[in-house]
Design an enzyme around this catalytic site. Structure first.
Site, PDB file in Angstrom:
ATOM      1  N   CYS A  55       0.453  -1.185  -0.078  1.00 30.05           N
ATOM      2  CA  CYS A  55       0.040   0.183   0.237  1.00 30.05           C
ATOM      3  C   CYS A  55       0.790   1.244   0.273  1.00 30.05           C
ATOM      4  CB  CYS A  55      -0.602  -0.122   1.217  1.00 30.05           C
ATOM      5  SG  CYS A  55      -0.371   0.584   2.893  1.00 30.05           S
ATOM      6  N   CYS A  58       2.846   2.247   2.766  1.00 26.32           N
ATOM      7  CA  CYS A  58       4.052   0.947   3.296  1.00 26.32           C
ATOM      8  C   CYS A  58       4.771   1.596   2.331  1.00 26.32           C
ATOM      9  CB  CYS A  58       3.866  -0.621   3.222  1.00 26.32           C
ATOM     10  SG  CYS A  58       2.543  -1.101   4.308  1.00 26.32           S
ATOM     11  N   CYS A  99      -2.821  -4.554   1.829  1.00 29.54           N
ATOM     12  CA  CYS A  99      -1.082  -4.786   1.985  1.00 29.54           C
ATOM     13  C   CYS A  99      -0.568  -6.077   2.262  1.00 29.54           C
ATOM     14  CB  CYS A  99      -0.492  -3.350   2.381  1.00 29.54           C
ATOM     15  SG  CYS A  99       0.696  -3.471   2.417  1.00 29.54           S
ATOM     16  N   CYS A 102       1.560  -4.787   5.656  1.00 30.79           N
ATOM     17  CA  CYS A 102       0.505  -4.613   7.043  1.00 30.79           C
ATOM     18  C   CYS A 102      -0.273  -5.166   6.696  1.00 30.79           C
ATOM     19  CB  CYS A 102       0.600  -2.419   6.667  1.00 30.79           C
ATOM     20  SG  CYS A 102      -0.583  -2.466   5.299  1.00 30.79           S
ATOM     21  N   ASP A 335     -15.516  -5.669  63.623  1.00 28.99           N
ATOM     22  CA  ASP A 335     -16.334  -6.721  63.392  1.00 28.99           C
ATOM     23  C   ASP A 335     -17.843  -6.223  63.155  1.00 28.99           C
ATOM     24  OD1 ASP A 335     -14.476  -8.926  64.273  1.00 28.99           O
ATOM     25  OD2 ASP A 335     -15.053  -9.015  66.010  1.00 28.99           O
TER      26      ASP A 335
END
Ligand SMILES: [Zn+2]
Lengths: 614, 179
Positions: A55, A58, A99, A102, A335
């Protein structure tokens, strides 16, 4: 498998070689900081990457760009800069393949329509936040694909890529650079590297394990054993895959895994979750009821007792902060039948994944008021938000701190002045306490030494006296008074030479100087405060007999529920100390007690005016 | 109102520890020996305090106890090394197991038993140095031992003992038989 390499492109500008480039791209190329300064080389690499299914983002990162601002350019812009016109995607190309490097995380998971979905999902979670961070969990095989892309580039464009593997910007970083600003705009929140509000995107990719399988053959020892231990273990993790690949030389890798990475056949999926860091709210609580356990008391799925300190303290806090979970911790606990007076007991509520977190000091003060208006059994003071680190101070007080108590006692014979003097003169008396019978079923049997630092006895009637004690933390007060079958020694019966018993117990002070005081500390010294409180309680004719339990201050989470002594305690409405919310004169309207045994007034010389304490 | 309360019932002793926290269960005529009765105080947390009953000849005949011996038939009940919340290593004993032997000043001797099946958590070692506690405070500092029946067996074990009501009836029958 690679497309024919157009090695003949050499020209710049329009019509160079067999491809046509946009006229202005040279100018724009100059603005990038790439592994090679040669525009021709960059274009060759880009064209190759495009041909193997990368892509535009990238392409840019594999070309070596590491300036975040460069990734503000849209994928369309990047295409136009790096690719020839012939390769530009047309606007009708709505769906592109994910892609190969990626897996689409920098494509369809980094475009406007995804941002909208992401923002919609975050808004739906209904958190209140002003800044945020984004976390990405990526498929493990992304590491393999990145390696494959690099090996391929090095093979084809060796010189450019020597020693550059580590300098390629990661998918994660590029996503944040490209998507951080537009997502922040949509969320109207500031995008930070570190923020307490986290938007977590988990990407899953069905073929991830399959694409890592070749590592099993190369490194059977590393991965095989993990495979065997299927439960709770992933065979392939980011850490072990990255580590294995670091030891794998490129030629070996090439033999085992396709380079460049093949086009994915399935798409990534993304799930989004939001989480806010825990917020801690601290304060002190006073407890005025003798029929209130610290945690909800449930036996066999049924409520054994209405309400609890935890619920009374936390309900309003939860409504305000809206966490998904919470935890109340306190510096010890008392308590069911023991009151917590004085300045109260320090506590912290951990709010896990709170949906609202920003409150002013005034808003926290208003929250405290709401808590205190909601109940008269518990009152809260010094409410404040604190950091996680500060909360550790709560536990520091557990050991080797002193506690102050008021014990209302009975003796079988009339007390003399000499008795009172004798008791009041005792200093640092070491008790040998066997584990009390009432907790022996769940605690280790042992004899423990505990110190009573000081005592002050005050006669209330011929057979009754109030004993104010300062003791080491962990002293069992009830057992000290009644002796527990002689199992605590010395005990009051031994000290006075006559049978003694305890009818009521109040904790007057827990000596932990945290959290900081916000509400004014009463001007009188603490003893006077204790006295005036006791006077109020004196007027109660029929206190429930202290039926039980653990006056020891512990963190045992089953401390209250497991001590079943209290099952006999009839639910007696608390009519004791409500000085903060109710006129103490009202105590005479207390409903009749329904306890089957004769209950005992804690105190008798109630001639002190009832009203006007404090 | 407080004043009236004061004058009427304030000095009445409060219910004691035994009344508040324990139920009484009995074994009578143990091992067929007439009137040799014992009482087990059971806490709702299943802790059992084994005591001598006031109808036992040692108490009813106001004997003077001079020795309480937990060493019985070669095994010492005090030899009870245990660890942890689960009391690992504690002796598991049955209801008829001997707990101790009591010697009185009139040279009479009595054997006292565990009465319930469970772990022996402790014996009252104070009785060794102060045997008189046994008759002075039989349901207090003169207790014999603490037993802890198993979690699942508690109800079953207690069901095998005599409840207080039946015990009182048995005492009544004894007195009518005598007269
Ligand atoms: Zn990509």
């Amino acid at each position: 498998m690679a497309a024919p390499m157009p090695m003949d492109i050499c020209g710049v500008g329009v019509g160079a070689g067999s491809f046509t480039y946009d006229e202005q791209t040279d100018l724009k190329l100059k603005e990038f900081d790439l592994f090679t300064s040669s525009h021709e080389e960059s274009r060759q690499v880009a064209l190759h990457l495009h041909s193997v299914g990368c892509c535009p983002r990238c392409i840019l990162r594999l070309l070596g760009e590491s300036h975040p601002s460069s990734y503000r350019a849209t994928p369309q812009d990047l295409e136009r800069i790096f690719l020839p016109k012939e390769k530009w995607s047309s606007s009708s190309d709505t769906h592109t393949n994910p892609c190969s490097t990626c897996l689409g995380i920098l494509q369809q998971y980094a475009d406007k329509s995804f941002f909208k979905k992401l923002a919609g999902k975050v808004k739906q979670e209904n958190f209140e936040f002003h800044d945020h961070q984004c976390s990405l969990i990526l498929p493990v095989s992304l590491i393999v694909r990145q390696k494959a892309a690099f090996v391929d580039l090095k093979r084809k464009f060796g010189d450019i890529y020597v020693g550059k593997e580590e300098r390629i910007s990661s998918v994660k970083d590029v996503w944040k650079w490209a998507c951080g600003p537009p997502v922040a705009d949509l969320l109207q929140s500031k995008f930070q590297n570190r923020a307490s509000f986290d938007i977590l995107m988990t990407f899953t990719y069905a073929d991830s394990d399959k694409e890592c399988t070749f590592l099993l053959d190369i490194y059977p020892d590393t991965f095989y054993r993990r495979k065997q231990r299927k439960f709770g273990f992933e065979t392939f993790t980011r850490a072990n895959v990255a580590n294995a690949l670091a030891y794998t030389d490129n030629s070996k890798f090439e033999d085992c895994s396709p380079c460049p990475p093949p086009l994915p056949t399935v798409e990534c999926e993304c799930t989004v979750t939001c989480n806010h860091e825990a917020v801690f709210i601290a304060g002190r609580y006073q407890k005025y009821s003798r029929v209130l356990s610290q945690t909800p008391w449930v036996i066999d799925g049924k409520r054994a007792m209405e309400g609890s300190v935890q619920e009374l303290v936390c309900d309003q806090i939860l409504q305000t902060f809206r966490p998904t979970e919470h935890r109340l911790s306190s510096s010890g606990r008392e308590d069911v039948d023991v009151r917590m007076l004085g300045l109260g007991r320090p506590f912290v509520v951990e709010l896990i994944n709170p949906h609202c977190t920003r409150f002013s000091v005034e808003e926290i003060a208003a929250l405290q008021k709401r808590i205190n208006a909601s109940t008269s059994d518990v009152q809260v003071r010094d409410l404040q938000t604190v950091s996680r680190v500060e909360t550790e101070k709560l536990k520091e007080g557990e050991i080797d701190k002193t506690k102050k108590y008021s014990a209302f006692c009975w003796c079988e014979r009339e007390l003399t002045d000499a008795d009172l003097e004798k008791l009041s003169a005792i200093k640092d008396l070491t008790l040998h306490q066997k584990t009390p019978l009432r907790v022996l079923h769940r605690r280790t049997a042992a004899t423990r030494d505990r110190v009573v630092h000081s005592m002050r006895a005050e006669k209330l009637s011929p057979n009754r006296f109030k004993l104010q004690l300062t003791t080491q933390a962990g002293t069992y007060i009830k057992e000290f008074v009644h002796g527990d079958f002689g199992r605590t020694s010395p005990n009051m019966s031994e000290l006075l030479g006559a049978e003694c018993d305890i009818t009521d117990l109040d904790v007057e002070a827990v000596d932990v100087d945290w959290p900081p005081y916000i509400d004014p500390v009463p001007a009188e010294d603490s003893e006077d405060t204790a006295k005036s409180q006791a006077v109020t309680s004196d007027t109660v004719n029929a206190e429930p007999v202290p039926d039980a339990t653990d006056c020891r201050q512990t963190q045992d989470p089953c401390g209250v529920t497991a001590t079943s002594d209290t099952v006999n305690a009839a639910p007696v409405p608390d009519v004791t100390d409500r000085r903060q919310t109710q006129d103490p004169c009202d105590v005479n309207t207390a409903p009749d007690k329904t306890i089957d045994c004769d209950v005992v007034a804690a105190n008798t010389n109630s001639t002190t005016p009832l009203c006007g304490s404090e | 109102m407080a004043e009236t309360q004061q004058s009427t019932n304030l000095e009445k002793p409060p219910p004691g520890v035994v009344e508040r926290y324990f139920k009484k269960h009995f074994r009578i005529d143990l091992k067929g020996k007439k009137y040799e009765d014992q009482v087990v105080l059971t806490h709702s947390n299943r802790v059992c305090v084994v005591c001598i009953a006031e109808s036992h000849p040692i108490c009813s005949e106001k004997k003077e106890v001079i020795k309480v011996d937990f060493e019985v038939k070669g095994s010492n009940r005090m030899d009870n090394k245990m660890s942890g919340k689960a009391k690992r290593g504690a002796q598991w004993l049955g209801p008829t197991a001997v707990l101790c032997e009591v010697t009185c000043s009139d040279e009479s001797k009595y054997t006292l038993y565990c009465c319930v099946k469970g772990q022996l958590v402790e014996v009252n070692e104070n009785l060794i140095t102060k045997p008189c506690l046994l008759t002075e405070k039989p349901l207090g500092a003169g207790y014999l031992a603490v037993m802890l029946p198993g979690l699942k067996h508690f109800d079953k074990e207690i069901a095998q003992l005599m409840c207080e009501e039946k015990y009182k009836k048995a005492l009544e029958e004894r007195s009518t038989n005598v007269s």
